[in-house]
Design a protein around this motif. Structure first.
Motif, PDB file in Angstrom:
ATOM      1  N   ARG A  11      43.796  28.712  27.544  1.00  0.00           N
ATOM      2  CA  ARG A  11      44.191  29.162  26.209  1.00  0.00           C
ATOM      3  C   ARG A  11      43.108  29.985  25.515  1.00  0.00           C
ATOM      4  N   LEU A  12      41.907  29.979  26.059  1.00  0.00           N
ATOM      5  CA  LEU A  12      40.777  30.562  25.335  1.00  0.00           C
ATOM      6  C   LEU A  12      40.882  32.072  25.085  1.00  0.00           C
ATOM      7  N   PRO A  13      41.336  32.892  26.024  1.00  0.00           N
ATOM      8  CA  PRO A  13      41.420  34.326  25.706  1.00  0.00           C
ATOM      9  C   PRO A  13      42.242  34.614  24.450  1.00  0.00           C
ATOM     10  N   ARG A  14      43.406  33.976  24.310  1.00  0.00           N
ATOM     11  CA  ARG A  14      44.226  34.184  23.117  1.00  0.00           C
ATOM     12  C   ARG A  14      43.555  33.604  21.875  1.00  0.00           C
ATOM     13  N   LEU A  15      42.978  32.422  21.979  1.00  0.00           N
ATOM     14  CA  LEU A  15      42.308  31.802  20.833  1.00  0.00           C
ATOM     15  C   LEU A  15      41.146  32.661  20.343  1.00  0.00           C
ATOM     16  N   LEU A  16      40.367  33.213  21.265  1.00  0.00           N
ATOM     17  CA  LEU A  16      39.248  34.072  20.885  1.00  0.00           C
ATOM     18  C   LEU A  16      39.749  35.321  20.166  1.00  0.00           C
ATOM     19  N   ALA A  17      40.790  35.929  20.678  1.00  0.00           N
ATOM     20  CA  ALA A  17      41.336  37.130  20.045  1.00  0.00           C
ATOM     21  C   ALA A  17      41.851  36.817  18.643  1.00  0.00           C
ATOM     22  N   ASP A  18      42.536  35.693  18.496  1.00  0.00           N
ATOM     23  CA  ASP A  18      43.079  35.323  17.190  1.00  0.00           C
ATOM     24  C   ASP A  18      41.981  35.055  16.161  1.00  0.00           C
ATOM     25  N   ALA A  19      40.797  34.651  16.641  1.00  0.00           N
ATOM     26  CA  ALA A  19      39.674  34.381  15.739  1.00  0.00           C
ATOM     27  C   ALA A  19      38.858  35.630  15.423  1.00  0.00           C
ATOM     28  N   GLY A  20      39.248  36.773  15.978  1.00  0.00           N
ATOM     29  CA  GLY A  20      38.561  38.024  15.685  1.00  0.00           C
ATOM     30  C   GLY A  20      37.530  38.440  16.711  1.00  0.00           C
ATOM     31  N   PHE A  21      37.495  37.772  17.857  1.00  0.00           N
ATOM     32  CA  PHE A  21      36.545  38.126  18.917  1.00  0.00           C
ATOM     33  C   PHE A  21      37.173  39.121  19.891  1.00  0.00           C
ATOM     34  N   GLU A  22      36.314  39.887  20.541  1.00  0.00           N
ATOM     35  CA  GLU A  22      36.729  40.744  21.646  1.00  0.00           C
ATOM     36  C   GLU A  22      36.126  40.189  22.925  1.00  0.00           C
ATOM     37  N   LEU A  23      36.982  39.834  23.869  1.00  0.00           N
ATOM     38  CA  LEU A  23      36.517  39.287  25.140  1.00  0.00           C
ATOM     39  C   LEU A  23      35.878  40.398  25.969  1.00  0.00           C
ATOM     40  N   THR A  24      34.623  40.189  26.384  1.00  0.00           N
ATOM     41  CA  THR A  24      33.902  41.226  27.123  1.00  0.00           C
ATOM     42  C   THR A  24      33.599  40.830  28.569  1.00  0.00           C
ATOM     43  N   ALA A  25      33.634  39.548  28.889  1.00  0.00           N
ATOM     44  CA  ALA A  25      33.353  39.112  30.261  1.00  0.00           C
ATOM     45  C   ALA A  25      33.944  37.734  30.493  1.00  0.00           C
ATOM     46  N   SER A  26      34.313  37.466  31.732  1.00  0.00           N
ATOM     47  CA  SER A  26      34.811  36.143  32.098  1.00  0.00           C
ATOM     48  C   SER A  26      34.451  35.874  33.555  1.00  0.00           C
ATOM     49  N   ALA A  27      34.262  34.603  33.865  1.00  0.00           N
ATOM     50  CA  ALA A  27      33.846  34.240  35.222  1.00  0.00           C
ATOM     51  C   ALA A  27      34.203  32.790  35.503  1.00  0.00           C
ATOM     52  N   VAL A  28      34.300  32.469  36.783  1.00  0.00           N
ATOM     53  CA  VAL A  28      34.470  31.094  37.240  1.00  0.00           C
ATOM     54  C   VAL A  28      33.119  30.580  37.709  1.00  0.00           C
ATOM     55  N   VAL A  29      32.758  29.383  37.258  1.00  0.00           N
ATOM     56  CA  VAL A  29      31.515  28.741  37.706  1.00  0.00           C
ATOM     57  C   VAL A  29      31.913  27.440  38.401  1.00  0.00           C
ATOM     58  N   PRO A  30      31.972  27.423  39.730  1.00  0.00           N
ATOM     59  CA  PRO A  30      32.450  26.235  40.444  1.00  0.00           C
ATOM     60  C   PRO A  30      31.371  25.170  40.591  1.00  0.00           C
TER      61      PRO A  30
END
Length: 254
Positions: free
Chosen positions: A174-193
């Motif tokens: 849910r975080l990408p949508r939540l971040l956008a709704d809070a006024g953030f711009e998503l710039t990077a994402s990754a999986v850390v296993p």
């Protein structure tokens, strides 16, 4: 929720010093890319290991602040030496005790999954960041866990009961949508296993076993005897021990 008293705080610190979490901390620092002199906030600072590492990055001209509701955690964090000024205060992710535009960067690792009102928490993070500031969020989706056991049905019940310690065991999706709704711009994402093969006490998952066993006893149909048997089973698997879990990292800017 798990109560982070003195005993649980020490157990969590031991988990956070395993090679698995040290590698995760390096990945967090690399993604955050702190510069000397920056002011950075650790939301849910825990035992202060990440805060101390960030203090190394920002240096004596920088500043690190940590917020945590646990007195035991704050005391542990405050005892760490660091080249930058560090302060650890009582607080809540939904009501950060700092003025607007106080920080260049903020980080929340394995914290927001405990927060029921995520829109409020992200609005607060946005408020305390300067224009162009960055937020790094690192949380687990517990649907990603693969944990070998000689009793699959019991393992499933234990993990379902352990989900009760979180407000949202599946927050990353849910975080990408939540971040956008809070006024953030998503710039990077990754999986850390997290990946442990063969049972060793000095691994992330082995450190979780006693904390999970203590929490689930008497919850979700898991008796105290079953929780103990679950833990004993895992520690006896030896080379057949297998654990994998995905953590998800997002970097966003204001």
């Amino acid at each position: 929720m798990i109560e982070f008293d003195a005993g649980n705080s020490r157990r969590l610190e031991r988990v956070y010093t395993t090679d698995d979490v040290v590698a995760q901390r390096r990945a967090t620092l690399a993604a955050l890319a702190l510069a000397p002199g920056e002011h950075v906030l650790d939301i849910g600072s825990g035992p202060g290991l990440l805060a101390a590492a960030m203090a190394e990055a920002v240096g004596p001209e920088g500043r690190v602040a940590g917020v945590d509701p646990s007195e035991s955690m704050r005391a542990m964090a405050a005892g760490r030496e660091a080249p930058a000024p560090m302060e650890f205060v009582a607080g809540d992710a939904c009501a950060l005790p700092f003025p607007d535009a106080s920080f260049h960067a903020a980080v929340s690792t394995q914290v927001y999954e405990y927060v029921a009102d995520m829109p409020a928490a992200l609005r607060e993070a946005h408020r305390v960041l300067r224009p162009g500031g960055r937020l790094l969020v690192h949380d687990t989706d517990w649907d990603s866990v693969v944990w070998h056991s000689s009793d699959r049905e019991r393992m499933q019940r234990v993990l379902a009961a352990f989900d009760e310690h979180l407000a949202d065991p599946y927050l990353p999706r849910r975080l990408p949508r939540l971040l956008a709704d809070a006024g953030f711009e998503l710039t990077a994402s990754a999986v850390v296993p997290m990946f442990n093969v063969g049972y060793r006490r000095d691994t992330f998952s082995a450190g979780l076993v006693p904390m999970i066993a203590a929490f689930v006893a008497g919850r979700g149909g898991v008796s105290e005897e079953e929780a103990e048997a679950w833990a004993e089973d895992l520690t006896s698997l030896g080379e057949d021990y297998f654990f994998s879990l995905n953590r998800y990292q997002f970097v966003a800017t204001t």
